[in-house]
Design a protein around this motif. Sequence first.
Motif, mmCIF file in Angstrom:
data_model
loop_
_atom_site.group_PDB
_atom_site.id
_atom_site.type_symbol
_atom_site.label_atom_id
_atom_site.label_comp_id
_atom_site.label_asym_id
_atom_site.label_seq_id
_atom_site.Cartn_x
_atom_site.Cartn_y
_atom_site.Cartn_z
ATOM 1 N N ASP A 71 -14.227 13.757 1.160
ATOM 2 C CA ASP A 71 -13.629 14.944 1.780
ATOM 3 C C ASP A 71 -12.332 15.335 1.078
ATOM 4 N N GLN A 72 -11.533 14.347 0.696
ATOM 5 C CA GLN A 72 -10.290 14.647 -0.021
ATOM 6 C C GLN A 72 -10.579 15.293 -1.376
ATOM 7 N N ASP A 91 -8.345 6.055 -5.894
ATOM 8 C CA ASP A 91 -9.359 5.768 -4.868
ATOM 9 C C ASP A 91 -10.772 5.870 -5.448
ATOM 10 N N GLU A 134 -14.027 9.595 3.505
ATOM 11 C CA GLU A 134 -12.651 10.074 3.410
ATOM 12 C C GLU A 134 -12.329 10.523 1.995
ATOM 13 N N VAL A 135 -12.711 9.700 1.012
ATOM 14 C CA VAL A 135 -12.459 10.055 -0.396
ATOM 15 C C VAL A 135 -13.238 11.306 -0.779
ATOM 16 N N SER A 192 -17.066 6.620 0.015
ATOM 17 C CA SER A 192 -16.247 6.784 1.214
ATOM 18 C C SER A 192 -16.219 8.245 1.646
#
Length: 264
Positions: A157-158, A177, A154-155, A152
């Motif tokens: 980048d986090q 996650d 998003e994951v 992902s």
Amino acid sequence: MTWSTREIADLAGTTVNAIRHYHALGLLDEPPRSYNGYKQYGVRDLVSLLRLRRLAGLGLPLAQIGTTNESDTTESLRRADTVLREEIERFRRSRAGIAALLRAGAPVDTPSGFEEVGARLTASDRALIHVCTRIHPPAALSRLQLMVCAESAEVRDQFHALTPGASESTRDHLAEDLAQGGAHWRSTVWLEPTESGAHAPYPLRVTEQAFVETLAALYNDAQRDVLRRADVALRAQRRTAGSWRAGPGVSPVRSHALVASPRP
């Protein structure tokens, strides 16, 4: 008729320095000199020079040209053909790699096989994949490609936005996650024992040590802590479910946690 060094070099399509090199190697006899000391090359010299150029152009090493008979030269040609064939294949692979990088707009240091996702990877992730390509067997690398592609955004980048001062809740949520798909690629937890056996390039102990040290060098304390927590969650999944939940293209995984614990 005679020619000077410059003239015979032009006739033979070579350079004065090349002719001097042939003389130094003993491949071309020194011609007689004129009264003023200049070399005077004749037809035989030109023919010898053209022959040398021909053999060198076919790929024969200069060191072998003057010391081989006709049968030896034939064998040398066969060896030269093998070398050229290997070089052509190397160039073909290089061109294919360049084309893949250009097509995907990936950084030039993107590992081979990961060009399509190279532009989405950080320098640290690319470096880790480079190490993985050396310590994991081919079957594991095919799975690694699937896992990296499926990650992902998003994951990812986090994870890379984590700072050493990240809160406990932030670390826990991100670890959950990462473990949600059944494995995360920044760990060898997903690697099956059968894939770290006979076909592995190095013993398991060497592979694990290299991986742990690479993680320590590439990621900060908070990131390594999140990876460790994700591995703990994956082991808990195994204990409760009896098997790993496989992510895209991922088979049951190992129970090794290779991520170093954070510093106090």
